[in-house]
Design an enzyme around this catalytic site. Sequence first.
Site, PDB file in Angstrom:
ATOM      1  N   LEU A 129      -0.088   5.879   3.291  1.00 47.27           N
ATOM      2  CA  LEU A 129      -1.483   5.430   3.390  1.00 47.27           C
ATOM      3  C   LEU A 129      -2.453   6.535   2.969  1.00 47.27           C
ATOM      4  O   LEU A 129      -3.507   6.729   3.579  1.00 47.27           O
ATOM      5  CB  LEU A 129      -1.798   4.939   4.816  1.00 47.27           C
ATOM      6  CG  LEU A 129      -1.029   3.696   5.270  1.00 47.27           C
ATOM      7  CD1 LEU A 129      -1.409   3.324   6.693  1.00 47.27           C
ATOM      8  CD2 LEU A 129      -1.262   2.517   4.329  1.00 47.27           C
ATOM      9  N   GLN A 156       0.830  -1.189   0.000  1.00 47.99           N
ATOM     10  CA  GLN A 156       0.000   0.000   0.000  1.00 47.99           C
ATOM     11  C   GLN A 156       0.876   1.254   0.000  1.00 47.99           C
ATOM     12  O   GLN A 156       2.094   1.182   0.192  1.00 47.99           O
ATOM     13  CB  GLN A 156      -0.935  -0.011   1.214  1.00 47.99           C
ATOM     14  CG  GLN A 156      -1.961  -1.134   1.165  1.00 47.99           C
ATOM     15  CD  GLN A 156      -2.815  -1.204   2.422  1.00 47.99           C
ATOM     16  OE1 GLN A 156      -2.325  -0.973   3.524  1.00 47.99           O
ATOM     17  NE2 GLN A 156      -4.085  -1.537   2.263  1.00 47.99           N
ATOM     18  N   HIS A 157       0.260   2.399  -0.238  1.00 44.60           N
ATOM     19  CA  HIS A 157       0.994   3.657  -0.296  1.00 44.60           C
ATOM     20  C   HIS A 157       1.747   3.894   1.008  1.00 44.60           C
ATOM     21  O   HIS A 157       1.219   3.658   2.100  1.00 44.60           O
ATOM     22  CB  HIS A 157       0.008   4.806  -0.555  1.00 44.60           C
ATOM     23  CG  HIS A 157       0.674   6.132  -0.718  1.00 44.60           C
ATOM     24  ND1 HIS A 157       0.638   7.102   0.259  1.00 44.60           N
ATOM     25  CD2 HIS A 157       1.393   6.643  -1.748  1.00 44.60           C
ATOM     26  CE1 HIS A 157       1.301   8.162  -0.159  1.00 44.60           C
ATOM     27  NE2 HIS A 157       1.768   7.919  -1.380  1.00 44.60           N
ATOM     28  N   SER A 158       2.995   4.368   0.894  1.00 44.90           N
ATOM     29  CA  SER A 158       3.832   4.533   2.092  1.00 44.90           C
ATOM     30  C   SER A 158       3.193   5.447   3.124  1.00 44.90           C
ATOM     31  O   SER A 158       3.346   5.249   4.332  1.00 44.90           O
ATOM     32  CB  SER A 158       5.203   5.089   1.692  1.00 44.90           C
ATOM     33  OG  SER A 158       5.876   4.202   0.842  1.00 44.90           O
TER      34      SER A 158
END
Length: 399
Positions: free
Chosen positions: A231, A227-229
């Site tokens: 979030l 997931q995106h670093s």
Amino acid sequence: MLKSFTDLVVLELGHIYNGPYCGLLFAHLGAEVIKVEPLSGERLRTRARGDADPQEFIMLNSNKKSVALDLKSEAGKDAFLKLVDKADVLVENYAPNTLERLGLGLESLLERNPRLVIASGKGYGTSGPYSQMPAMDLTVQAMSGAIGSTGFADGPPVKSGPAFTDFSGGIHLFGGAMAALFDRTATGKGQIVEVSMHDTIYPMLTSALSALHNQPDSQLPERTGNQHSGLAIAPYNVYQAADGWLAIICASDHHWVRLAKALGFGEAVDDPRFADPVGRAEHMDEIDALVTGATKALTRDEISELLGGAGVPFAPVKTLREVDTDPHLIEREMIRYVDHPENGRVPVVGNPLKMSALQPGAELGIAPKVGADQAEVLGRLLGLDAEQAEALRAVPVRL
């Protein structure tokens, strides 16, 4: 006055990946890159037995020449210093204080040849509390936060597969050397360019570090898996397909709408929870469940056709075997092949610098054997005859 890259003489005191990749970029552009190695060869050569060289050495040392010198001997040191007199660039990534202990400190080399650009690659640099720590790609990944931010929240930290700190250091080192060469055209003077591998990783953590400041009161996990670093974006993940995995990201509202309709859950577009980027990020798990429910029933090719037609950013997760024969990399000549006398036809690293007005020759030579160019280089640059040049390769007797 230098007129082209082919006029550049680059000395490479490089080993493993960092310095040699910097040297390779110069070699790709047509510079004469002379790899100055210990008598037994640089450290990377030891990863194969006998006279053979390992594939990783072959990949990173095309179009270079090799001279073998014992820098602990007076004769070897003298020959090296005379090469320094002829050089435009010196690339080195030795451990801290190694050259100083040999009586070859960088400041003294610059004093000897004031036009010399010295590109010095270090793990942590020559200042700061970490400067004397041993540094390899793994340890710099650990110290920089790269490992700490990689992996899943409920699992242990995981190193990156690629040796990216080594290569990031080499890329920045090349950029620094080029900047110093440009400066030399105005000043006539060289300089020392130092690049710390550790320094180059901090900017890469922008997303992860920004989450600490964008949401200072939250308890965001340091490791967010795929997931995106920070979030802050959803969908943003690696999703299961029937025959592998795909990475999908929706960076805008229209990406989200197109994804939902292409994968068959268009009704989610009207769900108020998913109405904007902030809402989708707050309901990341529900978004991921929707996407996975659709993708796991389809093959990578089927998903690629649907999302490609919809204009959604995606990519199949390629295996190393797929990358090894990637048609895109081959067409762009990032994967090139050489016929090696011992290893057969093998891939080597092509030139990532595509320049409209600079097209080096199409031929790509194989990595040299230790000291393969001893007589030619030392004869042409230092005026030594073949016997004198080869004598410098003799292993000295130390009492």
